[in-house]
Design an enzyme around this catalytic site. Structure first.
Site: not given
Length: 388
Positions: A108, A196
């Site tokens: 992530y 993101e």
């Protein structure tokens, strides 16, 4: 401001961040043709303004073009419900067809605003491909957070520390350093509130790839990027929020039945809180701003009345810059135009308050005035219950 995944990936690609080969499609036939171009085996990804698509069946691996066509027919027009959409869901009108990727590792990675420090920060975790909120709740030690000094910016040694913290080594770590620096540059230059990548993957061939991407732009900076208006998918937005945006009104649809019109974001939040304390259920957040005109107030009131869930209206205005008689005129104008018979409670204070109350009470509308916030909330509740 949200954009779709395929648009986010186009932006990342312009910053030398590798993404899978893909095509955006609008029909099932286009999905089938795109699948053929990719050799038949591909990933079909529904495009909506929400996460959690995979768990809702919006991301599917298919093995031949005919299967891609069938999956696309099921997805197009479907209202997809995820934890981020609410129970009403969002309708699928676009599908991204991508080449499949053989994944060795998942991470992530994001650049977002830290509200506490008013700075950008890099968030990274070796636990990619899952909800980062879940990781933060269960294993906070697995998340790296690097707050960036706006004067010096993100430095290579800081990005290298993040890459090494993800367990990357050698050339792969250096590739990740450049990717992180590019991600930060994207956030700055595009005025993003969030960039993101989840997951960022290492493929079995040894490449770093942004397998999924999400970008949110700062609404307050859109005036610097007129091209962003062309990126908006209005079918993914509430029609009332679109109307409010045309008149520079801060409007958010909620799930209750009491329409609220307030001037000032802090006062609006307090109004919603007090309504909830009194047993009410707000239908919206609507801030008309400190210096709204009669026309703006009128349009705001009409937007509230367009919501079919609204059974009553609570107006809470402090007339500092804004005059209360102007507010009253806007309410009367809008209510008269749409023949409103709903109960209305107006709590006003400040400049020309007595004149504003007089105009309302002589208007012939189903309206009552209040002197304080708590009393106004109790009055609208009593009117909805038929006790007034």
């Amino acid at each position: 401001m949200n954009i779709h995944e395929y648009q986010a990936k186009e932006i990342l690609g312009s910053y030398d961040i590798s993404v899978p080969r893909g095509r955006m499609t609008l029909t099932a036939d286009q999905v089938e043709r795109s699948a053929k171009m990719m050799g038949g085996r591909c990933v079909v990804k529904a495009q909506i303004y929400a996460g959690g698509r995979g768990k809702a069946g919006g991301v599917q691996l298919v093995h031949h073009p005919e299967q891609a066509h069938e999956v696309a027919k099921e997805l197009f027009g479907k209202r997809m419900v995820t934890p981020q959409t609410g129970p009403e869901g969002l309708k699928v009108r676009r599908i991204l067809v991508e080449e499949p990727v053989e994944i060795a590792r998942e991470f992530y990675l994001s650049v977002t605003l830290d509200r506490n420090s008013s700075r950008f920060c890099v968030i990274a975790s070796a636990e990619g491909g899952v909800d980062i909120e879940e990781v933060a709740a269960k294993s906070p030690e697995k998340i790296q957070v690097l707050t960036i000094d706006p004067f010096t910016g993100l430095r290579p040694y800081q990005a290298r520390r993040v890459a090494l913290g993800l367990g990357l080594k050698g050339d792969l770590a250096e590739d990740c350093v450049q990717l992180i620096l590019n991600l930060y540059r994207c956030a700055l230059e595009k005025d993003c509130s969030l960039v993101e990548i989840n997951p960022l993957v290492v493929t079995k061939a040894g490449w770093l790839l942004a397998l999924d991407a999400k970008i949110n732009f700062d609404d307050n900076a859109i005036f610097r990027h007129w091209e962003y208006h062309d990126l908006m998918d209005y079918s993914q937005m509430d029609p009332l929020e679109i109307s409010a945006g045309k008149f520079d009104l801060a409007y958010i649809k909620l799930e209750g039945n009491i329409g609220c019109m307030v001037n000032g974001a802090g006062l609006a939040m307090a109004t919603l809180d007090v309504l909830k304390e009194k047993g009410g259920d707000p239908a919206n957040f609507l801030d008309v701003g400190g210096g709204a005109t009669r026309e703006k107030v009128s349009e705001a009131f009409k937007i509230i009345l367009q919501d079919r869930d609204v059974r009553g209206v609570f107006v809470n205005i402090f007339g500092g810059i804004m005059r209360c008689d102007v507010i009253a005129q806007g309410i009367i104008e809008a209510a008269s135009e749409v023949h409103c018979t709903l109960p209305i409670v107006v709590r006003m204070d400040g400049s020309q308050v007595e004149e504003g109350k007089r105009l309302l009470l002589e208007s012939g509308l189903n309206v009552k005035t209040a002197d304080d916030l708590g009393g106004g909330a109790e009055t609208i509740m009593a009117m909805l219950a038929g006790n007034l």
